[in-house]
Write a protein that holds these residues in place. Structure first.
Motif, PDB file in Angstrom:
ATOM      1  N   ALA A   1      -7.750  16.369 -12.661  1.00  0.00           N
ATOM      2  CA  ALA A   1      -8.768  16.196 -11.715  1.00  0.00           C
ATOM      3  C   ALA A   1      -9.256  14.934 -11.794  1.00  0.00           C
ATOM      4  N   VAL A   2      -8.990  14.259 -12.814  1.00  0.00           N
ATOM      5  CA  VAL A   2      -9.383  12.688 -12.758  1.00  0.00           C
ATOM      6  C   VAL A   2      -8.580  12.078 -11.904  1.00  0.00           C
ATOM      7  N   GLU A   3      -7.364  12.158 -12.184  1.00  0.00           N
ATOM      8  CA  GLU A   3      -6.313  11.091 -11.567  1.00  0.00           C
ATOM      9  C   GLU A   3      -6.047  11.606  -9.894  1.00  0.00           C
ATOM     10  N   CYS A   4      -6.320  13.028  -9.859  1.00  0.00           N
ATOM     11  CA  CYS A   4      -5.801  13.377  -8.449  1.00  0.00           C
ATOM     12  C   CYS A   4      -6.920  14.403  -8.032  1.00  0.00           C
ATOM     13  N   PRO A   5      -8.041  13.722  -7.533  1.00  0.00           N
ATOM     14  CA  PRO A   5      -9.165  14.588  -7.109  1.00  0.00           C
ATOM     15  C   PRO A   5      -8.851  15.407  -5.895  1.00  0.00           C
TER      16      PRO A   5
ATOM     17  N   GLN B   1       0.823  -1.263   0.117  1.00  0.00           N
ATOM     18  CA  GLN B   1       0.050   0.162  -0.050  1.00  0.00           C
ATOM     19  C   GLN B   1       1.009   1.147   0.036  1.00  0.00           C
ATOM     20  N   ALA B   2       1.926   1.152   0.545  1.00  0.00           N
ATOM     21  CA  ALA B   2       2.873   2.366   0.672  1.00  0.00           C
ATOM     22  C   ALA B   2       3.360   2.397  -0.727  1.00  0.00           C
ATOM     23  N   ARG B   3       3.762   1.559  -1.172  1.00  0.00           N
ATOM     24  CA  ARG B   3       4.542   1.681  -2.569  1.00  0.00           C
ATOM     25  C   ARG B   3       3.419   2.171  -3.627  1.00  0.00           C
ATOM     26  N   ALA B   4       2.134   1.785  -3.464  1.00  0.00           N
ATOM     27  CA  ALA B   4       1.019   2.380  -4.454  1.00  0.00           C
ATOM     28  C   ALA B   4       0.775   3.583  -4.055  1.00  0.00           C
ATOM     29  N   ALA B   5       0.739   3.957  -2.731  1.00  0.00           N
ATOM     30  CA  ALA B   5       0.557   5.589  -2.418  1.00  0.00           C
ATOM     31  C   ALA B   5       1.669   6.437  -3.062  1.00  0.00           C
ATOM     32  N   ALA B   6       2.858   5.835  -3.052  1.00  0.00           N
ATOM     33  CA  ALA B   6       4.074   6.764  -3.549  1.00  0.00           C
ATOM     34  C   ALA B   6       3.854   6.936  -5.007  1.00  0.00           C
ATOM     35  N   THR B   7       3.593   5.703  -5.796  1.00  0.00           N
ATOM     36  CA  THR B   7       3.500   5.960  -6.909  1.00  0.00           C
ATOM     37  C   THR B   7       2.255   6.875  -7.532  1.00  0.00           C
ATOM     38  N   HIS B   8       1.314   6.580  -6.592  1.00  0.00           N
ATOM     39  CA  HIS B   8       0.261   7.746  -6.988  1.00  0.00           C
ATOM     40  C   HIS B   8       0.630   9.092  -6.919  1.00  0.00           C
ATOM     41  N   ARG B   9       1.387   9.469  -5.772  1.00  0.00           N
ATOM     42  CA  ARG B   9       1.718  10.701  -5.488  1.00  0.00           C
ATOM     43  C   ARG B   9       2.857  11.219  -6.727  1.00  0.00           C
ATOM     44  N   LYS B  10       3.629  10.407  -7.054  1.00  0.00           N
ATOM     45  CA  LYS B  10       4.529  10.486  -8.068  1.00  0.00           C
ATOM     46  C   LYS B  10       3.650  11.055  -9.234  1.00  0.00           C
ATOM     47  N   GLN B  11       2.784  10.527  -9.531  1.00  0.00           N
ATOM     48  CA  GLN B  11       1.751  10.856 -10.729  1.00  0.00           C
ATOM     49  C   GLN B  11       1.080  11.745 -10.759  1.00  0.00           C
TER      50      GLN B  11
ATOM     51  N   ARG C   1      -4.275  22.436 -24.453  1.00  0.00           N
ATOM     52  CA  ARG C   1      -3.499  21.390 -23.810  1.00  0.00           C
ATOM     53  C   ARG C   1      -3.483  21.850 -22.376  1.00  0.00           C
ATOM     54  N   SER C   2      -3.690  23.085 -21.951  1.00  0.00           N
ATOM     55  CA  SER C   2      -3.896  23.425 -20.626  1.00  0.00           C
ATOM     56  C   SER C   2      -5.183  22.749 -20.086  1.00  0.00           C
ATOM     57  N   LYS C   3      -6.119  23.043 -20.668  1.00  0.00           N
ATOM     58  CA  LYS C   3      -7.428  22.579 -20.547  1.00  0.00           C
ATOM     59  C   LYS C   3      -7.534  21.013 -20.104  1.00  0.00           C
ATOM     60  N   ARG C   4      -6.617  20.308 -21.317  1.00  0.00           N
ATOM     61  CA  ARG C   4      -6.456  18.727 -21.137  1.00  0.00           C
ATOM     62  C   ARG C   4      -5.637  18.155 -19.879  1.00  0.00           C
ATOM     63  N   ALA C   5      -4.882  19.122 -19.626  1.00  0.00           N
ATOM     64  CA  ALA C   5      -3.842  18.777 -18.441  1.00  0.00           C
ATOM     65  C   ALA C   5      -4.573  18.986 -17.069  1.00  0.00           C
ATOM     66  N   THR C   6      -5.510  19.959 -17.063  1.00  0.00           N
ATOM     67  CA  THR C   6      -6.287  20.247 -15.931  1.00  0.00           C
ATOM     68  C   THR C   6      -7.337  19.308 -15.688  1.00  0.00           C
ATOM     69  N   GLU C   7      -7.975  18.708 -16.895  1.00  0.00           N
ATOM     70  CA  GLU C   7      -8.968  17.596 -16.675  1.00  0.00           C
ATOM     71  C   GLU C   7      -8.172  16.279 -16.176  1.00  0.00           C
ATOM     72  N   ALA C   8      -6.950  16.011 -16.741  1.00  0.00           N
ATOM     73  CA  ALA C   8      -6.319  14.650 -16.396  1.00  0.00           C
ATOM     74  C   ALA C   8      -5.751  14.933 -14.900  1.00  0.00           C
TER      75      ALA C   8
END
Length: 148
Positions: free
Chosen positions: A143-147, A95-105, A134-141
């Motif tokens: 928001a989806v990955e890191c709410p 779980q710690a590895r998964a959380a670190a990977t998510h923070r990095k993403q 590109r800015s709009k797409r980056a913002t949406e990505a």
């Protein structure tokens, strides 16, 4: 009836082997019995090797056997608890590895969003429109990955 005779003999012999045996000497003749002699000299013979009379197992022997069984159970329980602890530790590490990977993403997506916003502020004309997309797409990505 004849079929049961060997079974009856085996039962009698089994019980007879556990009982004490007495050697009786009387008038120069020797006989064997399960009771001491009434007249003459009587000697109790030791039980054959491997046969124990009833009650031959002493209390300390039973207690020692019980303690040994309890010790085996305790060791088995400790091994099982150790395995469970190791499983829990592995799950926590996973779980710690998964959380670190998510923070990095999330950090990577946040960086892309910031760069896209910088491009929008710097560019003009058609390039600015593409940078806004590109800015709009980056913002949406992000928001989806890191709410939140």
């Amino acid at each position: 009836m004849m079929r049961f005779l060997p079974l009856l003999a085996a039962c009698l012999l089994t019980n007879a082997l556990a009982d004490p045996v007495y050697k009786c000497t009387q008038g120069g003749k020797t006989s064997y019995s399960d009771r001491p002699c009434v007249h003459g000299k009587s000697v109790e013979l030791p039980a054959p090797v491997g046969i124990r009379p009833e009650g031959a197992e002493s209390v300390p022997t039973r207690d020692a056997r019980t303690l040994l069984q309890l010790e085996k159970l305790r060791i088995a329980r400790e091994k099982e608890q150790k395995r469970e602890q190791e499983r829990g530790d592995k799950a926590d590490a996973r779980q710690a590895r998964a959380a670190a990977t998510h923070r990095k993403q999330c950090a990577r997506l946040n960086l892309r969003k910031r760069w896209a916003e910088e491009d929008v502020a710097r560019l003009t004309g058609r390039a600015k429109v593409a940078a806004q997309r590109r800015s709009k797409r980056a913002t949406e990505a992000l928001a989806v990955e890191c709410p939140a």
